[in-house]
Design a protein around this motif. Sequence first.
Motif, PDB file in Angstrom:
ATOM      1  N   ASN A  80       0.829  -1.205   0.000  1.00 35.21           N
ATOM      2  CA  ASN A  80       0.000   0.000   0.000  1.00 35.21           C
ATOM      3  C   ASN A  80       0.867   1.261   0.000  1.00 35.21           C
ATOM      4  O   ASN A  80       0.596   2.215  -0.736  1.00 35.21           O
ATOM      5  N   ARG A  81       1.908   1.270   0.793  1.00 37.07           N
ATOM      6  CA  ARG A  81       2.806   2.437   0.849  1.00 37.07           C
ATOM      7  C   ARG A  81       3.563   2.614  -0.459  1.00 37.07           C
ATOM      8  O   ARG A  81       3.753   3.729  -0.929  1.00 37.07           O
ATOM      9  N   VAL A  82       4.004   1.506  -1.050  1.00 35.84           N
ATOM     10  CA  VAL A  82       4.718   1.597  -2.327  1.00 35.84           C
ATOM     11  C   VAL A  82       3.780   2.101  -3.421  1.00 35.84           C
ATOM     12  O   VAL A  82       4.178   2.912  -4.263  1.00 35.84           O
ATOM     13  N   SER A  83       2.537   1.648  -3.387  1.00 37.99           N
ATOM     14  CA  SER A  83       1.584   2.092  -4.414  1.00 37.99           C
ATOM     15  C   SER A  83       1.304   3.582  -4.295  1.00 37.99           C
ATOM     16  O   SER A  83       0.995   4.234  -5.296  1.00 37.99           O
ATOM     17  N   LEU A  84       1.420   4.135  -3.107  1.00 37.41           N
ATOM     18  CA  LEU A  84       1.244   5.585  -2.951  1.00 37.41           C
ATOM     19  C   LEU A  84       2.328   6.360  -3.689  1.00 37.41           C
ATOM     20  O   LEU A  84       2.080   7.428  -4.234  1.00 37.41           O
ATOM     21  N   VAL A  85       3.526   5.804  -3.708  1.00 40.15           N
ATOM     22  CA  VAL A  85       4.635   6.477  -4.382  1.00 40.15           C
ATOM     23  C   VAL A  85       4.554   6.261  -5.893  1.00 40.15           C
ATOM     24  O   VAL A  85       4.781   7.189  -6.673  1.00 40.15           O
ATOM     25  N   ILE A  86       4.231   5.041  -6.311  1.00 40.67           N
ATOM     26  CA  ILE A  86       4.236   4.720  -7.740  1.00 40.67           C
ATOM     27  C   ILE A  86       3.084   5.404  -8.471  1.00 40.67           C
ATOM     28  O   ILE A  86       3.272   6.007  -9.531  1.00 40.67           O
ATOM     29  N   PHE A  87       1.897   5.306  -7.921  1.00 44.28           N
ATOM     30  CA  PHE A  87       0.723   5.886  -8.572  1.00 44.28           C
ATOM     31  C   PHE A  87       0.496   7.279  -8.001  1.00 44.28           C
ATOM     32  O   PHE A  87       0.027   7.434  -6.883  1.00 44.28           O
ATOM     33  N   PHE A  88       0.818   8.263  -8.780  1.00 46.17           N
ATOM     34  CA  PHE A  88       0.740   9.632  -8.287  1.00 46.17           C
ATOM     35  C   PHE A  88      -0.698  10.095  -8.073  1.00 46.17           C
ATOM     36  O   PHE A  88      -0.943  11.017  -7.321  1.00 46.17           O
ATOM     37  N   ASP A  89      -1.647   9.432  -8.736  1.00 45.65           N
ATOM     38  CA  ASP A  89      -3.049   9.833  -8.569  1.00 45.65           C
ATOM     39  C   ASP A  89      -3.596   9.419  -7.212  1.00 45.65           C
ATOM     40  O   ASP A  89      -4.544  10.005  -6.719  1.00 45.65           O
ATOM     41  N   LEU A  90      -3.012   8.395  -6.652  1.00 43.25           N
ATOM     42  CA  LEU A  90      -3.490   7.888  -5.371  1.00 43.25           C
ATOM     43  C   LEU A  90      -2.922   8.754  -4.250  1.00 43.25           C
ATOM     44  O   LEU A  90      -1.730   8.805  -4.014  1.00 43.25           O
ATOM     45  N   ARG A  91      -3.780   9.438  -3.567  1.00 41.18           N
ATOM     46  CA  ARG A  91      -3.346  10.294  -2.456  1.00 41.18           C
ATOM     47  C   ARG A  91      -3.731   9.626  -1.136  1.00 41.18           C
ATOM     48  O   ARG A  91      -4.598   8.773  -1.079  1.00 41.18           O
ATOM     49  N   GLU A  92      -3.080  10.081  -0.091  1.00 42.31           N
ATOM     50  CA  GLU A  92      -3.320   9.475   1.203  1.00 42.31           C
ATOM     51  C   GLU A  92      -4.750   9.699   1.686  1.00 42.31           C
ATOM     52  O   GLU A  92      -5.260   8.958   2.491  1.00 42.31           O
ATOM     53  N   GLY A  93      -5.407  10.706   1.185  1.00 37.57           N
ATOM     54  CA  GLY A  93      -6.772  10.990   1.593  1.00 37.57           C
ATOM     55  C   GLY A  93      -7.825  10.249   0.806  1.00 37.57           C
ATOM     56  O   GLY A  93      -9.017  10.357   1.102  1.00 37.57           O
ATOM     57  N   SER A  94      -7.429   9.466  -0.203  1.00 31.23           N
ATOM     58  CA  SER A  94      -8.420   8.769  -1.028  1.00 31.23           C
ATOM     59  C   SER A  94      -8.982   7.561  -0.280  1.00 31.23           C
ATOM     60  O   SER A  94      -8.296   6.949   0.532  1.00 31.23           O
ATOM     61  N   PRO A  95     -10.227   7.210  -0.566  1.00 30.75           N
ATOM     62  CA  PRO A  95     -10.854   6.078   0.140  1.00 30.75           C
ATOM     63  C   PRO A  95     -10.183   4.736  -0.130  1.00 30.75           C
ATOM     64  O   PRO A  95     -10.203   3.860   0.734  1.00 30.75           O
ATOM     65  N   VAL A  96      -9.585   4.571  -1.302  1.00 31.54           N
ATOM     66  CA  VAL A  96      -8.936   3.296  -1.629  1.00 31.54           C
ATOM     67  C   VAL A  96      -7.772   3.043  -0.671  1.00 31.54           C
ATOM     68  O   VAL A  96      -7.564   1.921  -0.207  1.00 31.54           O
ATOM     69  N   TYR A  97      -7.053   4.084  -0.368  1.00 29.51           N
ATOM     70  CA  TYR A  97      -5.926   3.950   0.554  1.00 29.51           C
ATOM     71  C   TYR A  97      -6.395   3.440   1.915  1.00 29.51           C
ATOM     72  O   TYR A  97      -5.788   2.547   2.507  1.00 29.51           O
ATOM     73  N   TYR A  98      -7.486   4.003   2.401  1.00 31.82           N
ATOM     74  CA  TYR A  98      -7.991   3.586   3.713  1.00 31.82           C
ATOM     75  C   TYR A  98      -8.672   2.226   3.662  1.00 31.82           C
ATOM     76  O   TYR A  98      -8.687   1.510   4.657  1.00 31.82           O
TER      77      TYR A  98
END
Length: 90
Positions: free
Chosen positions: A45-63
């Motif tokens: 999950n943390r690596v995907s935050l760095v690789i996919f720039f569209d995915l932000r920490e505030g997005s529901p998918v992350y949570y």
Amino acid sequence: MSELLLGAIATCCFIAGLFFLRFWKTTHDRFFLFFALSFLIEAVNRVSLVIFFDLREGSPVYYLVRFVAYSFIVIAILDKNRQNKQKNNE
């Protein structure tokens, strides 16, 4: 959050996952397997935050992914307590 900090957290989660995976291989206790899965999912999950720039920490998918990872920890604790109760009743 900076990419460096995300990489450090991902690396720590990955190492913790491998650590629990090693304990699972020696003991075959599901408790360690659930913890290993939780930490490895969190690392991905943390690596995907760095690789996919569209995915932000505030997005529901992350949570959602984080919820799944922490659910494994809760399941591990409940499963371990259930096993201990069954041993005490026998």
